[in-house]
Enzyme design. Structure first.
Site, short mmCIF file in Angstrom:
data_model
loop_
_atom_site.label_atom_id
_atom_site.label_comp_id
_atom_site.label_asym_id
_atom_site.label_seq_id
_atom_site.Cartn_x
_atom_site.Cartn_y
_atom_site.Cartn_z
N LEU A 65 22.78 54.18 28.08
CA LEU A 65 22.99 52.79 28.43
C LEU A 65 23.04 51.40 29.81
CD1 LEU A 65 26.93 53.32 28.36
CD2 LEU A 65 25.64 52.44 26.94
N PRO A 66 22.40 50.42 29.72
CA PRO A 66 22.08 49.50 30.62
C PRO A 66 21.96 49.35 31.80
CG PRO A 66 22.87 48.50 29.27
CD PRO A 66 23.60 49.64 28.75
N THR A 96 19.91 55.03 33.80
CA THR A 96 19.03 55.23 34.82
C THR A 96 20.57 53.73 35.55
OG1 THR A 96 17.05 55.27 34.09
CG2 THR A 96 17.10 53.42 36.38
N LYS A 171 14.60 59.77 40.02
CA LYS A 171 14.12 58.31 39.00
C LYS A 171 14.29 57.21 40.42
CE LYS A 171 13.65 55.76 35.66
NZ LYS A 171 12.86 56.16 34.76
N LYS A 246 14.97 46.42 38.31
CA LYS A 246 16.38 46.72 38.12
C LYS A 246 16.56 48.94 39.62
CE LYS A 246 19.24 50.32 35.54
NZ LYS A 246 19.67 50.28 33.90
P1 NAD Z 1 18.88 48.63 25.43
O1 NAD Z 1 19.16 47.54 25.96
O2 NAD Z 1 17.42 49.08 24.29
O3 NAD Z 1 19.50 50.19 25.15
C1 NAD Z 1 20.83 49.42 25.76
C2 NAD Z 1 21.68 49.56 24.81
O4 NAD Z 1 22.61 50.10 24.81
C3 NAD Z 1 22.02 48.93 23.34
O5 NAD Z 1 21.66 48.58 21.67
C4 NAD Z 1 23.40 48.27 23.82
O6 NAD Z 1 24.05 47.71 22.69
C5 NAD Z 1 23.69 49.48 23.96
N1 NAD Z 1 24.76 48.96 25.36
C6 NAD Z 1 25.39 48.57 25.99
N2 NAD Z 1 26.45 48.67 25.83
C7 NAD Z 1 26.97 49.75 25.33
C8 NAD Z 1 28.79 50.51 24.78
N3 NAD Z 1 29.60 49.90 26.17
N4 NAD Z 1 28.67 51.46 24.14
C9 NAD Z 1 27.61 51.37 23.00
N5 NAD Z 1 26.27 50.46 23.56
C10 NAD Z 1 26.39 49.96 25.02
O7 NAD Z 1 17.83 49.84 26.86
P2 NAD Z 1 17.29 50.47 26.94
O8 NAD Z 1 15.24 50.26 27.09
O9 NAD Z 1 17.02 52.05 25.42
O10 NAD Z 1 17.23 51.67 28.68
C11 NAD Z 1 18.24 52.05 28.16
C12 NAD Z 1 18.61 52.66 29.51
O11 NAD Z 1 17.10 53.78 29.56
C13 NAD Z 1 18.96 51.97 30.60
O12 NAD Z 1 18.97 52.75 32.13
C14 NAD Z 1 16.90 52.56 31.10
O13 NAD Z 1 16.99 51.72 32.68
C15 NAD Z 1 16.84 53.29 30.98
N6 NAD Z 1 14.96 54.02 30.99
C16 NAD Z 1 14.61 52.43 30.48
C17 NAD Z 1 13.37 53.46 30.01
C18 NAD Z 1 12.26 51.95 29.07
O14 NAD Z 1 11.86 52.24 29.00
N7 NAD Z 1 13.09 51.68 28.54
C19 NAD Z 1 12.43 54.36 30.80
C20 NAD Z 1 13.23 54.69 31.62
C21 NAD Z 1 14.77 54.66 32.03
#
Ligand code: NAD
Length: 299
Positions: A65-66, A96, A171, A246
């Site tokens: 989740l975000p 994260t 991380k 973030k």
């Molecule tokens: P994203 O915004 O693409 O996906 C997050 C998903 O969570 C969305 O589809 C959203 O609709 C869903 N969501 C939010 N609240 C929800 C809830 N209560 N119930 C169900 N679904 C819910 O984000 P991402 O890029 O996939 O990143 C996810 C996590 O991974 C973050 O914490 C980010 O910091 C971490 N991360 C991302 C990357 C990257 O390159 N994108 C790399 C390492 C870590």
């Protein structure tokens, strides 16, 4: 094979859930976004109508989740998922979030006789798709060992950093250092270019010298020096400035909590803040920090 519930199917969670399906697990998925859920179903996940319905009967719950608020909203409180899960269910939160939020989740889970680990990832969307993520885990040894087979289906490296919250600390230490050496690399490359050097030649020299580092070797921020990196593709894709901001915010909060001195981390956060002052620049890959140093033509 264990039944898995996967909550949060965005850029990272979607391909991670798909890799669990490929490994033979039955994955029931849920996301607030209908489009994200649809995509996961097209990769073989079963559609969950809600987080609770997805988790009913699951032995493992994985979340991606975000934010910390989203994670706490999902699991904690009178209507949170923790109240509904069967004893001994394993929770793997890969989001994260702050180490404190992770500790709060794991303590609340343990109180209900549930096992839980924080397991944030490094590697980005390409590694999520390829199943080569690195997981940095926090939690007790038994819970981390129980999580390993599921993490192995989504990643190449699994580290046990220490007790609850330690994965999150590892991380943000890593990403703070990444921001610092990316900025330093961009600054050095621009100094060379401003003084007549070819950035590709300078990169080769520094890679073989004491300035060598990951940003220079794998992710050169100067356009045209390296193929297949965001810098050579208008800084599209990759790891967004918004996500780096973030993580730097989490690093600074953690430093404040432990009274640690992180002057370079604070400066890196400020420089990314300056660089990411528009929505457009926040969406670019983090190596676009190069643009902060580049001069308009003719100057
Ligand atoms: P994203 O915004 O693409 O996906 C997050 C998903 O969570 C969305 O589809 C959203 O609709 C869903 N969501 C939010 N609240 C929800 C809830 N209560 N119930 C169900 N679904 C819910 O984000 P991402 O890029 O996939 O990143 C996810 C996590 O991974 C973050 O914490 C980010 O910091 C971490 N991360 C991302 C990357 C990257 O390159 N994108 C790399 C390492 C870590």
């Amino acid at each position: 094979m264990e039944k898995i519930a996967f909550i949060g199917l965005g850029n990272m969670g979607g391909p991670m859930a798909a890799n669990l399906v490929k490994a033979g697990y039955t994955v029931t998925a849920f996301d607030l976004s209908a489009a994200a859920l649809e995509q996961a179903v097209s990769h073989g996940c079963t559609r969950g109508e809600s987080a609770h319905q997805a988790a009913a009967g699951a032995e493992v719950v994985i979340s991606m989740l975000p934010s910390g608020d989203a994670v706490k909203g999902l699991y904690l409180g009178a209507r949170g998922l923790l109240q509904a899960l069967a004893e001994n269910t394993l929770i793997i939160d890969c989001s994260t979030i702050s180490a404190n939020d992770a500790r709060q989740l794991i303590a609340a889970a343990n109180e209900r006789e549930l096992r839980a680990v924080d397991a944030p990832v490094s590697g980005g969307t390409a590694a999520a798709a390829a199943g080569t993520l690195s997981f940095m885990c926090g939690g007790d040894e038994g819970a981390v060992d129980a999580a390993r087979p599921f993490l192995q289906a989504m990643g190449a490296n699994i580290f046990h950093a220490g007790p609850a919250g330690s994965g999150q600390v590892a991380k943000i230490c890593n990403n703070m250092l990444l921001a610092i050496h990316m900025i330093g690399t961009a600054e050095a490359l621009q100094l060379g270019v401003d003084n007549g050097l070819d950035p590709a030649v300078l990169s080769e020299i520094m890679k073989a010298s004491s300035g060598g580092n990951w940003s220079l070797e794998k992710y050169n921020p100067y356009p045209g020096v390296m193929e297949s990196v965001p810098a050579s593709n208008g800084y599209a894709g990759g790891f967004a400035v918004a996500l780096m901001l973030k993580d730097l915010g989490l690093a600074m909060d953690t430093a404040a909590g432990s009274a640690s001195s992180t002057p370079l981390g604070a400066l890196a956060k400020n420089l990314y803040q300056l660089h990411g002052s528009s929505e457009e620049s926040r969406a670019l890959d983090f190596s676009s920090i190069q643009n902060l140093f580049r001069r308009p033509a003719g100057n």
